[in-house]
Design a protein around this motif. Sequence first.
Motif, PDB file in Angstrom:
ATOM      1  N   ALA A   1      -4.669   3.696  -0.096  1.00 54.53           N
ATOM      2  CA  ALA A   1      -3.359   3.680  -0.756  1.00 54.53           C
ATOM      3  C   ALA A   1      -3.331   4.753  -1.840  1.00 54.53           C
ATOM      4  O   ALA A   1      -2.300   5.394  -2.066  1.00 54.53           O
ATOM      5  CB  ALA A   1      -3.094   2.311  -1.354  1.00 54.53           C
TER       6      ALA A   1
ATOM      7  N   LEU B   1      -0.941  -5.764  -4.541  1.00 61.47           N
ATOM      8  CA  LEU B   1      -1.735  -5.710  -3.321  1.00 61.47           C
ATOM      9  C   LEU B   1      -3.040  -6.482  -3.494  1.00 61.47           C
ATOM     10  O   LEU B   1      -3.393  -7.329  -2.675  1.00 61.47           O
ATOM     11  CB  LEU B   1      -2.028  -4.250  -2.965  1.00 61.47           C
ATOM     12  CG  LEU B   1      -2.976  -4.007  -1.798  1.00 61.47           C
ATOM     13  CD1 LEU B   1      -2.368  -4.482  -0.507  1.00 61.47           C
ATOM     14  CD2 LEU B   1      -3.339  -2.545  -1.698  1.00 61.47           C
TER      15      LEU B   1
ATOM     16  N   MET C   1       0.402  -1.705  -6.858  1.00 58.36           N
ATOM     17  CA  MET C   1      -0.985  -1.795  -6.418  1.00 58.36           C
ATOM     18  C   MET C   1      -1.654  -3.076  -6.901  1.00 58.36           C
ATOM     19  O   MET C   1      -2.486  -3.659  -6.233  1.00 58.36           O
ATOM     20  CB  MET C   1      -1.734  -0.571  -6.947  1.00 58.36           C
ATOM     21  CG  MET C   1      -2.834  -0.101  -6.083  1.00 58.36           C
ATOM     22  SD  MET C   1      -2.409   0.013  -4.347  1.00 58.36           S
ATOM     23  CE  MET C   1      -1.028   1.151  -4.385  1.00 58.36           C
TER      24      MET C   1
ATOM     25  N   MET D   1       0.824  -1.197   0.000  1.00 57.00           N
ATOM     26  CA  MET D   1       0.000   0.000   0.000  1.00 57.00           C
ATOM     27  C   MET D   1       0.862   1.252   0.000  1.00 57.00           C
ATOM     28  O   MET D   1       0.381   2.337  -0.294  1.00 57.00           O
ATOM     29  CB  MET D   1      -0.904   0.024   1.234  1.00 57.00           C
ATOM     30  CG  MET D   1      -2.112  -0.865   1.115  1.00 57.00           C
ATOM     31  SD  MET D   1      -2.996  -0.909   2.665  1.00 57.00           S
ATOM     32  CE  MET D   1      -3.823   0.655   2.603  1.00 57.00           C
ATOM     33  N   GLY D   2       2.115   1.085   0.365  1.00 58.89           N
ATOM     34  CA  GLY D   2       3.010   2.223   0.392  1.00 58.89           C
ATOM     35  C   GLY D   2       2.798   3.121   1.593  1.00 58.89           C
ATOM     36  O   GLY D   2       3.041   4.315   1.529  1.00 58.89           O
ATOM     37  N   LEU D   3       2.310   2.569   2.697  1.00 57.75           N
ATOM     38  CA  LEU D   3       2.094   3.364   3.903  1.00 57.75           C
ATOM     39  C   LEU D   3       3.255   3.157   4.866  1.00 57.75           C
ATOM     40  O   LEU D   3       3.893   2.104   4.866  1.00 57.75           O
ATOM     41  CB  LEU D   3       0.795   2.951   4.602  1.00 57.75           C
ATOM     42  CG  LEU D   3      -0.493   3.004   3.812  1.00 57.75           C
ATOM     43  CD1 LEU D   3      -1.667   2.655   4.695  1.00 57.75           C
ATOM     44  CD2 LEU D   3      -0.693   4.373   3.200  1.00 57.75           C
ATOM     45  N   SER D   4       3.525   4.166   5.665  1.00 56.16           N
ATOM     46  CA  SER D   4       4.535   3.954   6.706  1.00 56.16           C
ATOM     47  C   SER D   4       3.822   3.747   8.026  1.00 56.16           C
ATOM     48  O   SER D   4       3.368   4.688   8.663  1.00 56.16           O
ATOM     49  CB  SER D   4       5.505   5.138   6.769  1.00 56.16           C
ATOM     50  OG  SER D   4       4.817   6.347   6.626  1.00 56.16           O
TER      51      SER D   4
ATOM     52  N   LEU E   1      -4.585   8.062   8.121  1.00 55.35           N
ATOM     53  CA  LEU E   1      -5.292   7.380   7.029  1.00 55.35           C
ATOM     54  C   LEU E   1      -6.135   6.234   7.563  1.00 55.35           C
ATOM     55  O   LEU E   1      -7.230   5.974   7.081  1.00 55.35           O
ATOM     56  CB  LEU E   1      -4.280   6.822   6.026  1.00 55.35           C
ATOM     57  CG  LEU E   1      -3.891   7.710   4.859  1.00 55.35           C
ATOM     58  CD1 LEU E   1      -2.937   6.965   3.952  1.00 55.35           C
ATOM     59  CD2 LEU E   1      -5.121   8.126   4.084  1.00 55.35           C
TER      60      LEU E   1
ATOM     61  N   GLU F   1       3.489   7.015  11.060  1.00 53.33           N
ATOM     62  CA  GLU F   1       3.219   8.270  10.387  1.00 53.33           C
ATOM     63  C   GLU F   1       1.815   8.349   9.792  1.00 53.33           C
ATOM     64  O   GLU F   1       1.149   9.367   9.868  1.00 53.33           O
ATOM     65  CB  GLU F   1       4.238   8.421   9.251  1.00 53.33           C
ATOM     66  CG  GLU F   1       4.991   9.728   9.255  1.00 53.33           C
ATOM     67  CD  GLU F   1       6.064   9.669   8.191  1.00 53.33           C
ATOM     68  OE1 GLU F   1       5.756  10.074   7.069  1.00 53.33           O
ATOM     69  OE2 GLU F   1       7.177   9.199   8.487  1.00 53.33           O
ATOM     70  N   ASP F   2       1.386   7.261   9.160  1.00 53.44           N
ATOM     71  CA  ASP F   2       0.147   7.318   8.392  1.00 53.44           C
ATOM     72  C   ASP F   2      -1.077   6.886   9.185  1.00 53.44           C
ATOM     73  O   ASP F   2      -2.070   6.470   8.614  1.00 53.44           O
ATOM     74  CB  ASP F   2       0.275   6.434   7.140  1.00 53.44           C
ATOM     75  CG  ASP F   2       1.126   7.107   6.094  1.00 53.44           C
ATOM     76  OD1 ASP F   2       1.080   8.346   6.012  1.00 53.44           O
ATOM     77  OD2 ASP F   2       1.825   6.399   5.366  1.00 53.44           O
TER      78      ASP F   2
END
Lengths: 201, 83
Positions: free
Chosen positions: B62, B4, B1, A73-76, A99, A95-96
């Motif tokens: 995301a 995912l 994505m 998902m590219g979240l930290s 969200l 950090e996220d």
Amino acid sequence: MKKEFSSASLKEALLKAAEEFNVSEEDIRYEIITAKTKYFGFKQREIHINAWAPEGIDEKELSSFINSMIDQMGLSLEFTLTEGKGFVTVNFSGEDYKLLLYKNGNLLNAIQYLLNRLFGEVVGSKIYCECENFRKTREQDLSRLAHQHAKSIRKNGKRVTVRDLNPFERRVVHMIINKYSDLESASAGDSFLKTITIKKK
Amino acid sequence: MKQLVETVCKALVDNPDEVKVTQIDGEQTTILELRVDQSDLGKVIGKQGRTARAIRTILAAAGMKQRRRFNLEIIENFDREEK
């Protein structure tokens, strides 16, 4: 590992299952397939169940799945797992976190639901997702809101609606309104999120 | 994505090999087409679409991070000849 058992009563069937899996009777998880009553001159009942023993949560598998999900998902985000009796809590931080809590914890609830779908049934314990005390705060907020509404309804008699609540949140509101003997609450709607109407009896 | 959706769906279904995701990039939106085995359709959709909604929520979150909109389409390929 699911297995089918049948016996005259649920209790006996569970005992059989417990013997088979070599665990105590209370630990057996089961679902009832059929429960029917036969009539051969005398009453005889027969029950079929599907039983399995909970395997205990595989923390490695769970955390590696959550890790890969967060990664893609590219979240930290970071998380910790805590195991309790019959449940596992996944506590997110990082950090996220905003969200996760966006739109009344939409993402947090989605992740919790998916994790339960994937791991919950097999391991026999419920998975709770928590972040920055979100659930506790939400419960407190809702109960404050319910008390406020109750007071205003007593004053001016107008009914009040609270929108888009999930089952857990509805439960909180209903329990509080129940304490006021002159008020009643009802859920309306047929989607997952329902509206609660509070009014005078 | 794309990955995912693949990881999540492969974990959900009975036939992980049949899970196929195609990615179509647009200017602002990306469409993800998800194909699964006919018997697994219910598993990725869920009761009253709950599972599908959960996957879409995750995609939306995301997407917020990447400033991009993601659309999940579940493709049902039914055989017309059978009917």
